[in-house]
Design a protein around this motif. Structure first.
Motif, PDB file in Angstrom:
ATOM      1  N   SER A  78       0.843  -1.195   0.000  1.00 45.12           N
ATOM      2  CA  SER A  78       0.000   0.000   0.000  1.00 45.12           C
ATOM      3  C   SER A  78       0.878   1.245   0.000  1.00 45.12           C
ATOM      4  CB  SER A  78      -0.899  -0.001   1.235  1.00 45.12           C
ATOM      5  OG  SER A  78      -0.111   0.189   2.399  1.00 45.12           O
ATOM      6  N   GLY A  79       0.264   2.369  -0.298  1.00 46.20           N
ATOM      7  CA  GLY A  79       0.992   3.636  -0.273  1.00 46.20           C
ATOM      8  C   GLY A  79       1.547   3.948   1.106  1.00 46.20           C
ATOM      9  N   SER A  80       0.817   3.584   2.150  1.00 47.09           N
ATOM     10  CA  SER A  80       1.323   3.836   3.503  1.00 47.09           C
ATOM     11  C   SER A  80       2.575   3.004   3.778  1.00 47.09           C
ATOM     12  CB  SER A  80       0.249   3.559   4.555  1.00 47.09           C
ATOM     13  OG  SER A  80      -0.141   2.212   4.531  1.00 47.09           O
ATOM     14  N   GLN A  81       2.667   1.804   3.208  1.00 54.68           N
ATOM     15  CA  GLN A  81       3.871   0.995   3.363  1.00 54.68           C
ATOM     16  C   GLN A  81       5.050   1.603   2.599  1.00 54.68           C
ATOM     17  OE1 GLN A  81       1.763  -2.652   2.165  1.00 54.68           O
ATOM     18  NE2 GLN A  81       2.674  -3.632   3.969  1.00 54.68           N
ATOM     19  N   VAL A  82       4.753   2.254   1.481  1.00 54.91           N
ATOM     20  CA  VAL A  82       5.806   2.943   0.721  1.00 54.91           C
ATOM     21  C   VAL A  82       6.372   4.082   1.563  1.00 54.91           C
ATOM     22  CG1 VAL A  82       6.298   4.341  -1.329  1.00 54.91           C
ATOM     23  CG2 VAL A  82       4.821   2.320  -1.524  1.00 54.91           C
ATOM     24  N   VAL A  83       5.477   4.889   2.139  1.00 51.17           N
ATOM     25  CA  VAL A  83       5.920   6.007   2.988  1.00 51.17           C
ATOM     26  C   VAL A  83       6.717   5.477   4.183  1.00 51.17           C
ATOM     27  CG1 VAL A  83       5.123   7.882   4.479  1.00 51.17           C
ATOM     28  CG2 VAL A  83       4.051   7.525   2.251  1.00 51.17           C
ATOM     29  N   ASN A  84       6.240   4.393   4.790  1.00 50.91           N
ATOM     30  CA  ASN A  84       6.959   3.807   5.927  1.00 50.91           C
ATOM     31  C   ASN A  84       8.339   3.308   5.530  1.00 50.91           C
ATOM     32  OD1 ASN A  84       4.934   4.315   7.779  1.00 50.91           O
ATOM     33  ND2 ASN A  84       3.957   2.326   7.501  1.00 50.91           N
ATOM     34  N   ALA A  85       8.467   2.758   4.332  1.00 50.87           N
ATOM     35  CA  ALA A  85       9.780   2.301   3.858  1.00 50.87           C
ATOM     36  C   ALA A  85      10.738   3.478   3.711  1.00 50.87           C
ATOM     37  CB  ALA A  85       9.636   1.554   2.533  1.00 50.87           C
ATOM     38  N   ILE A  86      10.239   4.581   3.180  1.00 46.41           N
ATOM     39  CA  ILE A  86      11.087   5.773   3.021  1.00 46.41           C
ATOM     40  C   ILE A  86      11.570   6.249   4.386  1.00 46.41           C
ATOM     41  CG2 ILE A  86      11.109   8.199   2.298  1.00 46.41           C
ATOM     42  CD1 ILE A  86       9.106   7.320   0.053  1.00 46.41           C
ATOM     43  N   LYS A  87      10.683   6.265   5.355  1.00 45.70           N
ATOM     44  CA  LYS A  87      11.059   6.673   6.722  1.00 45.70           C
ATOM     45  C   LYS A  87      12.020   5.663   7.350  1.00 45.70           C
ATOM     46  CE  LYS A  87       6.671   8.975   7.774  1.00 45.70           C
ATOM     47  NZ  LYS A  87       5.441   8.874   8.591  1.00 45.70           N
ATOM     48  N   LYS A  88      11.724   4.386   7.174  1.00 45.85           N
ATOM     49  CA  LYS A  88      12.501   3.307   7.801  1.00 45.85           C
ATOM     50  C   LYS A  88      13.952   3.286   7.319  1.00 45.85           C
ATOM     51  CE  LYS A  88      12.437  -1.762   8.146  1.00 45.85           C
ATOM     52  NZ  LYS A  88      11.681  -2.969   7.776  1.00 45.85           N
ATOM     53  N   PHE A  89      14.161   3.521   6.022  1.00 48.60           N
ATOM     54  CA  PHE A  89      15.500   3.394   5.461  1.00 48.60           C
ATOM     55  C   PHE A  89      16.253   4.718   5.385  1.00 48.60           C
ATOM     56  CE2 PHE A  89      13.262  -0.305   3.393  1.00 48.60           C
ATOM     57  CZ  PHE A  89      13.787  -1.237   4.279  1.00 48.60           C
ATOM     58  N   ARG A 147      20.245   5.259   5.281  1.00 48.62           N
ATOM     59  CA  ARG A 147      20.921   4.057   4.799  1.00 48.62           C
ATOM     60  C   ARG A 147      21.410   4.279   3.373  1.00 48.62           C
ATOM     61  NH1 ARG A 147      18.028  -1.287   7.120  1.00 48.62           N
ATOM     62  NH2 ARG A 147      17.614  -0.499   9.201  1.00 48.62           N
ATOM     63  N   ASN A 148      22.250   3.396   2.953  1.00 52.33           N
ATOM     64  CA  ASN A 148      22.873   3.496   1.628  1.00 52.33           C
ATOM     65  C   ASN A 148      22.009   2.793   0.585  1.00 52.33           C
ATOM     66  OD1 ASN A 148      24.915   4.413   0.000  1.00 52.33           O
ATOM     67  ND2 ASN A 148      26.152   2.575   0.253  1.00 52.33           N
ATOM     68  N   ILE A 149      20.828   3.362   0.361  1.00 50.80           N
ATOM     69  CA  ILE A 149      19.872   2.770  -0.572  1.00 50.80           C
ATOM     70  C   ILE A 149      19.050   3.882  -1.200  1.00 50.80           C
ATOM     71  CG2 ILE A 149      18.059   2.400   1.146  1.00 50.80           C
ATOM     72  CD1 ILE A 149      17.545  -0.319  -0.337  1.00 50.80           C
ATOM     73  N   GLY A 150      18.552   3.641  -2.387  1.00 52.96           N
ATOM     74  CA  GLY A 150      17.655   4.587  -3.036  1.00 52.96           C
ATOM     75  C   GLY A 150      16.255   4.007  -3.082  1.00 52.96           C
ATOM     76  N   ILE A 151      15.264   4.873  -3.018  1.00 54.60           N
ATOM     77  CA  ILE A 151      13.879   4.440  -3.153  1.00 54.60           C
ATOM     78  C   ILE A 151      13.235   5.282  -4.244  1.00 54.60           C
ATOM     79  CG2 ILE A 151      11.623   4.260  -2.053  1.00 54.60           C
ATOM     80  CD1 ILE A 151      13.015   3.575   0.530  1.00 54.60           C
ATOM     81  N   LYS A 152      12.767   4.606  -5.275  1.00 56.76           N
ATOM     82  CA  LYS A 152      12.109   5.291  -6.392  1.00 56.76           C
ATOM     83  C   LYS A 152      10.611   5.043  -6.283  1.00 56.76           C
ATOM     84  CE  LYS A 152      11.881   5.696 -11.389  1.00 56.76           C
ATOM     85  NZ  LYS A 152      12.324   5.170 -12.676  1.00 56.76           N
ATOM     86  N   VAL A 153       9.838   6.125  -6.387  1.00 62.21           N
ATOM     87  CA  VAL A 153       8.389   6.018  -6.328  1.00 62.21           C
ATOM     88  C   VAL A 153       7.809   6.621  -7.605  1.00 62.21           C
ATOM     89  CG1 VAL A 153       6.300   6.616  -5.054  1.00 62.21           C
ATOM     90  CG2 VAL A 153       8.436   6.213  -3.810  1.00 62.21           C
ATOM     91  N   THR A 154       7.063   5.789  -8.337  1.00 58.48           N
ATOM     92  CA  THR A 154       6.336   6.244  -9.509  1.00 58.48           C
ATOM     93  C   THR A 154       4.864   6.268  -9.122  1.00 58.48           C
ATOM     94  OG1 THR A 154       7.967   5.234 -10.962  1.00 58.48           O
ATOM     95  CG2 THR A 154       5.833   5.788 -11.932  1.00 58.48           C
ATOM     96  N   THR A 155       4.292   7.463  -9.101  1.00 59.45           N
ATOM     97  CA  THR A 155       2.901   7.600  -8.675  1.00 59.45           C
ATOM     98  C   THR A 155       1.961   7.516  -9.867  1.00 59.45           C
ATOM     99  OG1 THR A 155       2.859  10.005  -8.906  1.00 59.45           O
ATOM    100  CG2 THR A 155       3.596   9.112  -6.770  1.00 59.45           C
ATOM    101  N   GLY A 156       0.688   7.351  -9.562  1.00 61.20           N
ATOM    102  CA  GLY A 156      -0.332   7.322 -10.607  1.00 61.20           C
ATOM    103  C   GLY A 156      -0.487   8.656 -11.303  1.00 61.20           C
ATOM    104  N   TRP A 177      13.002  10.033  -6.615  1.00 63.53           N
ATOM    105  CA  TRP A 177      13.942   9.248  -5.807  1.00 63.53           C
ATOM    106  C   TRP A 177      13.977   9.853  -4.416  1.00 63.53           C
ATOM    107  CZ3 TRP A 177      16.151   4.741  -6.953  1.00 63.53           C
ATOM    108  CH2 TRP A 177      16.215   4.351  -8.295  1.00 63.53           C
ATOM    109  N   TYR A 178      13.968   8.985  -3.417  1.00 63.78           N
ATOM    110  CA  TYR A 178      14.075   9.407  -2.019  1.00 63.78           C
ATOM    111  C   TYR A 178      15.289   8.731  -1.397  1.00 63.78           C
ATOM    112  CZ  TYR A 178       9.348  11.112  -2.760  1.00 63.78           C
ATOM    113  OH  TYR A 178       8.255  11.769  -3.247  1.00 63.78           O
ATOM    114  N   ILE A 179      15.802   9.350  -0.348  1.00 65.85           N
ATOM    115  CA  ILE A 179      17.002   8.941   0.389  1.00 65.85           C
ATOM    116  C   ILE A 179      18.225   9.108  -0.508  1.00 65.85           C
ATOM    117  CG2 ILE A 179      18.163   7.177   1.783  1.00 65.85           C
ATOM    118  CD1 ILE A 179      15.362   6.012   2.350  1.00 65.85           C
TER     119      ILE A 179
END
Length: 148
Positions: A63-74, A77-86, A92-94
């Motif tokens: 879910s979208g809330s899990q995406v937001v939580n992942a961004i907060k959680k990581f 850290r040495n990782i990138g998070i890409k989010v493509t919205t509707g 890119w985050y982090i």
């Protein structure tokens, strides 16, 4: 008689010494092989444990809330998070992992994740597919979330 007894004792001592040395070398080779196997297995377990927090997102629907939580959680850290919205955003985050082998500063603005009028808005009830991205060394470098 005394010379031949001393010669026999010397010969037996030499054979016993050679036998013990051969025995030690044989078992050292077996132990070294076992140690190498154990070291390789330990490295594999260590890698798996290090990657475990990210692997929950491997080819899953979230879910979208899990995406937001992942961004907060990581964060941090040495990782990138890409989010493509509707709405068409590709943020890119982090860290930015566009070039998967080298992370750079992310361009995504976190405040926009919560702003419903922004294309970067992550709908908490939205459905996203998650995918793990790895570099040429097979290390996890990014997680990509795409809204369905």
């Amino acid at each position: 008689m005394e010379v031949s007894t001393k010669g026999i004792i010397l010969a037996v001592t030499i054979f016993i010494t050679i036998g013990l040395a051969t025995f030690a070398i044989f078992f050292y080779g077996k132990a070294a092989t076992g140690a190498k196997v154990a070291t390789n297995e330990y490295s594999a377990i260590e890698t798996e444990l290090t990657e475990q927090p990210y692997l929950v997102y491997e080819d899953t629907n979230v879910s979208g809330s899990q995406v937001v939580n992942a961004i907060k959680k990581f964060e941090g850290r040495n990782i990138g998070i890409k989010v493509t919205t509707g709405k068409g955003a590709n943020d890119w985050y982090i860290n930015d992992a566009s070039s998967i082998d080298s992370l750079t500063t992310a361009s995504g603005v976190k405040a926009n994740m919560y702003n419903e009028s922004s294309t970067s808005y992550i709908n908490p009830n939205g459905n996203f597919t998650a995918k793990i991205l790895r570099d040429k060394n097979n290390s996890i470098r990014a997680i990509e979330f795409t809204q369905k």
